[in-house]
Design a protein around this motif. Structure first.
Motif, mmCIF file in Angstrom:
data_model
loop_
_atom_site.group_PDB
_atom_site.id
_atom_site.type_symbol
_atom_site.label_atom_id
_atom_site.label_comp_id
_atom_site.label_asym_id
_atom_site.label_seq_id
_atom_site.Cartn_x
_atom_site.Cartn_y
_atom_site.Cartn_z
ATOM 1 N N ASP A 1 29.083 36.199 71.852
ATOM 2 C CA ASP A 1 28.768 36.030 70.434
ATOM 3 C C ASP A 1 28.977 37.357 69.712
ATOM 4 O OD1 ASP A 1 26.581 37.594 71.030
ATOM 5 O OD2 ASP A 1 25.114 35.973 70.875
ATOM 6 N N LYS A 2 28.590 37.420 68.438
ATOM 7 C CA LYS A 2 28.820 38.637 67.641
ATOM 8 C C LYS A 2 28.073 39.846 68.179
ATOM 9 C CE LYS A 2 29.772 36.122 63.411
ATOM 10 N NZ LYS A 2 29.330 35.803 62.057
ATOM 11 N N LYS A 3 26.968 39.596 68.875
ATOM 12 C CA LYS A 3 26.174 40.690 69.434
ATOM 13 C C LYS A 3 26.554 40.977 70.892
ATOM 14 C CE LYS A 3 22.289 39.857 66.397
ATOM 15 N NZ LYS A 3 20.861 39.532 66.299
ATOM 16 N N ARG A 4 27.672 40.404 71.335
ATOM 17 C CA ARG A 4 28.222 40.599 72.677
ATOM 18 C C ARG A 4 27.354 39.981 73.764
ATOM 19 N NH1 ARG A 4 33.061 41.293 72.817
ATOM 20 N NH2 ARG A 4 33.093 42.567 74.655
ATOM 21 N N ASN A 5 26.550 38.999 73.395
ATOM 22 C CA ASN A 5 25.771 38.252 74.376
ATOM 23 C C ASN A 5 26.628 37.115 74.920
ATOM 24 O OD1 ASN A 5 23.347 39.748 73.948
ATOM 25 N ND2 ASN A 5 23.009 38.587 72.073
ATOM 26 N N SER A 6 26.512 36.844 76.206
ATOM 27 C CA SER A 6 27.269 35.755 76.818
ATOM 28 C C SER A 6 26.574 34.429 76.560
ATOM 29 C CB SER A 6 27.403 35.976 78.328
ATOM 30 O OG SER A 6 28.179 37.111 78.584
ATOM 31 N N ARG A 7 27.341 33.462 76.133
ATOM 32 C CA ARG A 7 26.840 32.112 75.877
ATOM 33 C C ARG A 7 27.767 31.113 76.563
ATOM 34 N NH1 ARG A 7 22.355 33.883 74.403
ATOM 35 N NH2 ARG A 7 22.064 34.681 72.325
ATOM 36 N N PRO A 8 27.214 30.016 77.083
ATOM 37 C CA PRO A 8 28.083 28.989 77.683
ATOM 38 C C PRO A 8 29.058 28.426 76.647
ATOM 39 C CG PRO A 8 25.775 28.584 78.220
ATOM 40 C CD PRO A 8 25.792 29.668 77.194
ATOM 41 N N CYS A 9 30.279 28.221 77.069
ATOM 42 C CA CYS A 9 31.296 27.654 76.179
ATOM 43 C C CYS A 9 30.942 26.207 75.874
ATOM 44 C CB CYS A 9 32.676 27.735 76.833
ATOM 45 S SG CYS A 9 34.007 27.077 75.818
ATOM 46 N N GLN A 10 30.961 25.841 74.589
ATOM 47 C CA GLN A 10 30.614 24.487 74.160
ATOM 48 C C GLN A 10 31.784 23.517 74.276
ATOM 49 O OE1 GLN A 10 27.373 23.715 73.152
ATOM 50 N NE2 GLN A 10 27.066 25.780 73.956
ATOM 51 N N ALA A 11 33.000 24.055 74.508
ATOM 52 C CA ALA A 11 34.193 23.207 74.515
ATOM 53 C C ALA A 11 34.562 22.680 75.899
ATOM 54 C CB ALA A 11 35.378 23.982 73.938
ATOM 55 N N CYS A 12 33.876 23.176 76.940
ATOM 56 C CA CYS A 12 34.309 22.800 78.291
ATOM 57 C C CYS A 12 33.126 22.694 79.239
ATOM 58 C CB CYS A 12 35.310 23.818 78.820
ATOM 59 S SG CYS A 12 34.613 25.467 79.078
ATOM 60 N N ASP A 13 33.430 22.375 80.468
ATOM 61 C CA ASP A 13 32.448 22.305 81.538
ATOM 62 C C ASP A 13 32.867 23.299 82.615
ATOM 63 O OD1 ASP A 13 30.471 21.577 83.325
ATOM 64 O OD2 ASP A 13 31.445 19.712 83.923
ATOM 65 N N GLU A 14 32.231 24.481 82.604
ATOM 66 C CA GLU A 14 32.547 25.555 83.548
ATOM 67 C C GLU A 14 34.023 25.943 83.532
ATOM 68 O OE1 GLU A 14 31.030 24.527 87.386
ATOM 69 O OE2 GLU A 14 28.959 24.455 86.685
ATOM 70 N N GLY A 15 34.575 26.043 82.352
ATOM 71 C CA GLY A 15 35.951 26.520 82.196
ATOM 72 C C GLY A 15 37.025 25.462 82.218
ATOM 73 N N ARG A 16 36.645 24.219 82.462
ATOM 74 C CA ARG A 16 37.621 23.132 82.533
ATOM 75 C C ARG A 16 37.290 22.045 81.521
ATOM 76 N NH1 ARG A 16 42.289 23.630 85.745
ATOM 77 N NH2 ARG A 16 41.826 25.193 87.301
ATOM 78 N N VAL A 17 38.310 21.543 80.851
ATOM 79 C CA VAL A 17 38.173 20.392 79.965
ATOM 80 C C VAL A 17 38.528 19.166 80.798
ATOM 81 C CG1 VAL A 17 38.971 19.264 77.860
ATOM 82 C CG2 VAL A 17 38.801 21.765 77.943
ATOM 83 N N LYS A 18 37.519 18.354 81.085
ATOM 84 C CA LYS A 18 37.717 17.186 81.952
ATOM 85 C C LYS A 18 38.640 16.173 81.287
ATOM 86 C CE LYS A 18 34.794 18.765 84.978
ATOM 87 N NZ LYS A 18 35.267 19.356 86.199
ATOM 88 N N TRP A 19 39.341 15.416 82.113
ATOM 89 C CA TRP A 19 40.252 14.392 81.607
ATOM 90 C C TRP A 19 39.470 13.157 81.174
ATOM 91 C CZ3 TRP A 19 44.953 15.697 80.375
ATOM 92 C CH2 TRP A 19 45.588 16.735 81.053
ATOM 93 N N ASP A 20 39.731 12.725 79.960
ATOM 94 C CA ASP A 20 39.203 11.470 79.440
ATOM 95 C C ASP A 20 40.231 10.934 78.442
ATOM 96 O OD1 ASP A 20 38.896 13.029 77.161
ATOM 97 O OD2 ASP A 20 36.716 13.061 77.241
ATOM 98 N N LYS A 21 39.875 9.887 77.744
ATOM 99 C CA LYS A 21 40.841 9.269 76.835
ATOM 100 C C LYS A 21 41.289 10.239 75.739
ATOM 101 C CE LYS A 21 41.591 4.612 75.197
ATOM 102 N NZ LYS A 21 40.991 3.307 74.963
ATOM 103 N N ASP A 22 40.357 11.045 75.244
ATOM 104 C CA ASP A 22 40.684 11.995 74.172
ATOM 105 C C ASP A 22 41.618 13.101 74.664
ATOM 106 O OD1 ASP A 22 39.126 10.681 72.254
ATOM 107 O OD2 ASP A 22 37.316 11.781 72.862
ATOM 108 N N SER A 23 41.319 13.666 75.835
ATOM 109 C CA SER A 23 42.171 14.748 76.340
ATOM 110 C C SER A 23 43.540 14.216 76.762
ATOM 111 C CB SER A 23 41.495 15.496 77.489
ATOM 112 O OG SER A 23 41.158 14.628 78.537
ATOM 113 N N ARG A 24 43.593 12.960 77.220
ATOM 114 C CA ARG A 24 44.891 12.355 77.552
ATOM 115 C C ARG A 24 45.724 12.158 76.282
ATOM 116 N NH1 ARG A 24 42.190 8.176 81.729
ATOM 117 N NH2 ARG A 24 42.123 9.598 83.485
ATOM 118 N N TYR A 25 45.064 11.724 75.221
ATOM 119 C CA TYR A 25 45.767 11.549 73.942
ATOM 120 C C TYR A 25 46.305 12.899 73.446
ATOM 121 C CZ TYR A 25 46.416 10.966 68.912
ATOM 122 O OH TYR A 25 46.924 10.987 67.646
#
Length: 199
Positions: free
Chosen positions: A120-144
């Motif tokens: 974040d802006k204060k250089r604190n580590s936060r879990p990424c909200q866009a993925c699950d442990e660095g991977r974007v799982k395959w589903d209908k949206d990611s396939r599209y």
């Protein structure tokens, strides 16, 4: 010996889904001849072996052959479809399905680059909200989204192709599984032979 090491024994640039002939009319070594060098039964799943070569060795030549094999299978499936579709649709479905088959655990997240955390802006580590442990799982949206990478189209239009996308994915996964089983069976047989020789 791991499956990766078994596959790495080959130079997959010589492997091809098609049978090719050298310029002098003399046939090149077939893929089966190359794989026979380590005693793996190629006939059980040629596409599965090509998929494993592309996945483990990350070779572009083999990737092209895999796309071609998926396209051939997809065109057989699409022969039963009564609707009309553009000439690039089948290629986009095949490539998107191959992408997923090569990354079964999901795509590397574009936001955190696979780290799974962001600063974040204060250089604190936060879990990424866009993925699950660095991977974007395959589903209908990611396939599209992957399909649109090759052929941008409306979501409603993609919905009509989705059953065929799933069909080719199921086929690719089945081929991969068959190739893995063939390798594991061969490795087990070799291990048992080695045990007999030692005792």
């Amino acid at each position: 010996m791991s499956i990766e090491k078994v596959l790495a024994k080959f130079n997959p640039k010589g492997c091809s889904y098609e049978q090719k002939v050298a310029h002098g009319g003399k046939p090149l070594l077939s893929v089966e001849d190359q794989i026979a060098a380590v005693g793996i039964t190629w006939k059980r799943s040629p596409v599965g072996f090509v998929l494993l070569f592309a996945e483990v060795l990350n070779d572009k030549t083999v990737r092209y052959d895999l796309n071609y094999a998926a396209l051939i299978e997809l065109q057989l499936v699409l022969n039963n479809w009564r609707g009309s579709y553009g000439e690039y649709v089948s290629g986009a479905i095949a490539k998107a399905a191959v992408d997923e088959a090569l990354t079964l655990n999901g795509q590397i997240c574009g936001e955190c680059n696979g780290a799974g955390v962001l600063k974040d802006k204060k250089r604190n580590s936060r879990p990424c909200q866009a993925c699950d442990e660095g991977r974007v799982k395959w589903d209908k949206d990611s396939r599209y989204a992957r399909f649109c990478h090759y052929l941008p189209t409306k979501r409603e239009r993609y919905e009509s192709f989705y059953p065929y996308h799933e069909s080719i994915l199921k086929w690719l996964r089945g081929e991969r599984e068959a190739a893995l089983l063939a390798i594991q069976a061969r490795m087990k047989a070799e291990y048992e032979e080695a045990e007999k020789a030692v005792s």
